[in-house]
Design a protein around this motif. Sequence first.
Motif, PDB file in Angstrom:
ATOM      1  N   ASN A  96      -4.078  35.838 -29.865  1.00 38.35           N
ATOM      2  CA  ASN A  96      -4.688  34.715 -29.741  1.00 38.35           C
ATOM      3  C   ASN A  96      -6.219  33.690 -30.057  1.00 38.35           C
ATOM      4  O   ASN A  96      -6.803  32.844 -29.372  1.00 38.35           O
ATOM      5  CB  ASN A  96      -4.348  33.785 -28.565  1.00 38.35           C
ATOM      6  N   ILE A 102      -8.582  31.313 -32.096  1.00 33.07           N
ATOM      7  CA  ILE A 102      -7.889  29.443 -32.258  1.00 33.07           C
ATOM      8  C   ILE A 102      -8.420  29.514 -34.380  1.00 33.07           C
ATOM      9  O   ILE A 102      -9.359  29.332 -34.543  1.00 33.07           O
ATOM     10  CB  ILE A 102      -8.561  28.626 -31.520  1.00 33.07           C
ATOM     11  N   PRO A 103      -6.797  29.640 -34.787  1.00 36.35           N
ATOM     12  CA  PRO A 103      -6.982  30.048 -36.182  1.00 36.35           C
ATOM     13  C   PRO A 103      -8.226  28.634 -36.858  1.00 36.35           C
ATOM     14  O   PRO A 103      -8.890  29.184 -38.329  1.00 36.35           O
ATOM     15  CB  PRO A 103      -6.032  29.157 -36.522  1.00 36.35           C
ATOM     16  N   SER A 104      -8.706  27.707 -36.071  1.00 40.34           N
ATOM     17  CA  SER A 104      -9.242  27.159 -37.170  1.00 40.34           C
ATOM     18  C   SER A 104     -10.990  26.619 -36.723  1.00 40.34           C
ATOM     19  O   SER A 104     -11.771  25.901 -36.982  1.00 40.34           O
ATOM     20  CB  SER A 104      -9.059  25.781 -36.574  1.00 40.34           C
ATOM     21  N   LEU A 105     -10.958  27.748 -36.046  1.00 42.70           N
ATOM     22  CA  LEU A 105     -12.721  27.970 -35.517  1.00 42.70           C
ATOM     23  C   LEU A 105     -12.786  29.689 -35.905  1.00 42.70           C
ATOM     24  O   LEU A 105     -11.416  30.049 -36.414  1.00 42.70           O
ATOM     25  CB  LEU A 105     -12.559  28.076 -33.415  1.00 42.70           C
ATOM     26  N   THR A 106     -14.206  29.528 -36.086  1.00 45.59           N
ATOM     27  CA  THR A 106     -15.058  30.805 -36.632  1.00 45.59           C
ATOM     28  C   THR A 106     -14.355  32.115 -35.485  1.00 45.59           C
ATOM     29  O   THR A 106     -14.908  31.645 -34.422  1.00 45.59           O
ATOM     30  CB  THR A 106     -16.137  31.130 -37.422  1.00 45.59           C
ATOM     31  N   GLU A 131     -17.222  30.765 -33.230  1.00 40.49           N
ATOM     32  CA  GLU A 131     -16.933  29.784 -33.044  1.00 40.49           C
ATOM     33  C   GLU A 131     -15.660  29.857 -31.892  1.00 40.49           C
ATOM     34  O   GLU A 131     -15.853  29.386 -30.420  1.00 40.49           O
ATOM     35  CB  GLU A 131     -16.681  28.792 -33.732  1.00 40.49           C
ATOM     36  N   ILE A 173     -16.758  29.108 -28.284  1.00 37.92           N
ATOM     37  CA  ILE A 173     -15.053  28.027 -27.052  1.00 37.92           C
ATOM     38  C   ILE A 173     -15.107  28.606 -25.797  1.00 37.92           C
ATOM     39  O   ILE A 173     -15.179  27.917 -24.215  1.00 37.92           O
ATOM     40  CB  ILE A 173     -14.266  28.655 -27.213  1.00 37.92           C
ATOM     41  N   PHE A 204     -13.441  33.090 -41.083  1.00 37.09           N
ATOM     42  CA  PHE A 204     -12.044  32.245 -39.776  1.00 37.09           C
ATOM     43  C   PHE A 204     -11.358  33.403 -39.719  1.00 37.09           C
ATOM     44  O   PHE A 204     -10.780  34.395 -40.499  1.00 37.09           O
ATOM     45  CB  PHE A 204     -11.376  31.256 -41.205  1.00 37.09           C
TER      46      PHE A 204
END
Lengths: 254, 783
Positions: free
Chosen positions: A116, A118-122, A125, A129, A156
């Motif tokens: 789980n 978040i695919p749009s965050l490295t 990141e 979060i 990513f």
Amino acid sequence: MNAAKRGSPNVNTEQVNPTEKTPVFFARGLCKNYTMGEVEIKALRGVDLELYAGEFVVFLGASGSGKSTLLNILGGLDSASSGEVTYQQQSLTNISERELTLFRRQHVGFVFQFYNLIPSLTALENVAIVTEIADNPMPPEQALKLVGLEQRMHHFPAQLSGGEQQRVAIARAIAKRPAVLMCDEPTGALDSKTGIIVLEVLQNINRELGTTTAVITHNEVIGEMADRVIRLSDGKIASIHENKQRRSPSELKW
Amino acid sequence: MNALQHKLQRDIRAMLGQILAIAAVVAAGVMVLIISVSTKQSIELSQQRFYQTYQFADVFAQVTRAPNDLIRQVEQIDGVNIAETRIQAAARFSLAGFDEPIQGQIVSIPDYSEPLLNRLHYLYGGRPGAGAQNEIVISEPFADAHGLHVGDDIHAILNGRIQALQIVGIALSPEYIYQVDPNSILPDYARYGVFWMNRSALAAAFDMDGAFNNITLSLQSNADSGYVSDSLNLILQRYGSQGAYGRYEQVSHRFLSEELQQLGVMAVVLPTIFLGVAAFLLNILMTRIIHNQRQPIALLKAFGYSNRHIIQHYLWFTTAVVGIGLLGGIVLGMIVAQPMASLYATYFRFPEFIFGLQPRAIAIAFIVAAIAGVTGTFRAVYAAAKRPPAESMRPPSPPIYHRSWLDMPWLQAWFNQPVRIILRNIQRFRLRASLSVLGIALSASLLVVGSYQFNAVNEMLTTQYRQILRMNLDVQFTDVTPGRALYSLQSLPEVDYAEGYRSVPIQLSNNRKEWRLMLLGLNDHSELRALPGWQQALPTDGILLTRYLAEDLQLELGDPVSVRVLTGRQQQLQLPLAGVIDEPLGLGVYMQREALNRALREGDVISGAWILSQEHTYATLFPTLHEMPMVASITQFAQAEHEIRTYIDNTILGFMAVMFVLAGSITFAVVYNNARILFAERERELATMRVLGFSKAEVAATLLGELAVLVVLAIPLGWAIGMLFSWLLVTAMSIDLFRIPFVLSPHIFALSAIGVLFAALLSLGLMLKRIWQLDMIQSLKTE
């Protein structure tokens, strides 16, 4: 085992590490009923339990035994139908959804079977979060260093292997310096070699940061690296077994 | 029922909100089509029925005085079906209790029979008794305006003699469906009426024994109307004919045709825009919804269902959406269309109002919606079904993201992770985001189209009544009067300023196109009448035309314009086109007054005067003016403006208000669907954030954030598309009566932006429940 069921936190004779006697979690008579459509499911039928600071506990059980439900309640993702849970003397039962959210935000780290992220965050990141909203986090870089991913911080999720993604998930879970790390089948989606690397990371975290760690699995072998192995069956604790000696993940084979 | 059908039923039930929202988009598109088509159809049908049943004439001609015998010659003209002569005259009327002057057209009807042509439909009472001299039939709108009944009295000044008359009938005529004073463009039912009396009574009053001054003809179906007119002109030439004209130049018919033409344009342009947009939205929404059904599609394939089977299954789903939309659109459309059409019809007096709706309109709506829905479904299902089932069954590999210009260090400092998620998601799925933006923008553009005209109309009327027509009153004289008559007006204490003008009825023609208009002779640098776009002195030879008119006649600057004067010596003039005037209302032909008088070989004469005066002086001014023998009528511009505003409010703007509401519902449906789809696509991420300790409000904010970015991008695009649509509509809707200018006011932009933002907030509000009930555990375990 009986002591675990009956005993109070102050009179616990089964302490593995005598220096850490205080239970982080204390649960009595936990029951959880779901209604799935018109069927009532009793996922937990009266569980009494303590988790102590710094210990590494493995929950074993077949699917449907209630182990995930128990962990979700302890971690503040869900609430019990009846019974009582306290976290460091604070009740988790009958508190508002808002307070549960704050509890998760400050004290609990979660690791799931499917990462789980978040695919749009490295990677960095994905850790940030959490650190952005936590009270006393470690720098995200440090968390990634703890799981051995300091070289891949700017990748990513899609650029990381399954094992690496799971380690990012662990870094994300520990970056807030949680009191407890809840891992639901952390190796379930990984091959054994990668799984062992992930378990080593969990063990290191447990040792170095002293984070209470609860791992759910149906893989018996993993139990060998724990301080205690708690078996669940049919919504009840079937047995609690204490390992005299914890084995290192590298010695495990499955 | 098989398992797939059960699935279909449940899917429909589970997605009911979304399905209804998409169906609403389709329904709104269909409604626009049905309302615009049926408004036009209803008026057209009612008109045709009235014309046929009451024998509306085809050719009309006015003469000074001609002997009755002449009709034999007219009847001989090849192609004439029925010819009928009559006496027709302008008259003044007065009613007890109404101080203002009433102008009227009085028309004769045969003493002993119904007219052959232009027969009357009696709503109350009937025709005057045979030979009755003091009985009169009045037009229904005039009766309504004054609350007159059969048996009431009215006074008429016929040929200078006052006569007490009794109302015996209230009627409608196909000749006066749109009942308007030829000098103004809009009806004023209280101050202008149409009246009918026995031929013998009018013959006596106007010294027309054995003579007529008006003749109407109906034509045989294969007649050559040009030939008939030419022959008629030849016969009538000696009797002061102003030239025969067809229905097209008949005031009521002309106006009705214009209105129908405008409605016809609206019935094409508006549904094209609305239904087109609805079809596009349906297509992308269906694609997106089915795109999220990847998993079940893979599952069905794994069980061995064929692609054809699966596509069929989802087509049923589409059929449900399109079906609900179509049905809803048709039913609601018919409910709204009828009052809408009858609102229009209040301006046109028909004996019966026939509500019409072509099955073709429904067929078009069906075909457009079906094609849009089916292609959208087909595309999405096919893409999903094409993938090997195993691929879809595996846990999804995370989509690939890359760093981009958004990761520039100086920008980084501004973003926290949720913001970064939003931006990367939009950037990663650029096509998807663009389509969402385009979808929302299109709905926003409909709001622009729907609201555009409100301000534009206001602007148009303000230009006309504040800048162009600066006078308060127009006093028309009974006859051409020497210019010095102006002094008697100027000397009145109530008159602040007066200016004389000369107007003369003319016929303009070029390239077989003809227009019957008034040529207005103005003073140089007139104080009371501006000519927009013409600052210099008026040309001493040559005329100025309204741009719309010059374009219609295909005249370029300097071209000779053929002008036939319809009164007096009936000169045929060739005058060069000296310039064009940009005025939004009516059609004008202008000339320097001196030059006009010279061309007509008249001295310094005027035919009326414009007056500047205070409204509170009217009470004393009007009686004084009416005492003057030269004064025929007085027009108040404030009143005229009020009338035209009411007219436009009730017709076009009423229509556009409905369009605006429909545009609003489309906007809401589109934004709501986008929010729902966005939520479905982000559910997992949002659940993860909840687990990590983000509050519900913070998670909702992330979703709102992404929606907000889409909406903020969509709004300016919507403005641009809306401007384009409005321009198309305004251009297509230009008619003789008025041309709505293409002016863009900030209100329109604000309104469409507020509409979209409101829709976004409302959508989010409706979805809060979903966000609040987001099942963290479930969303994390699945896949």
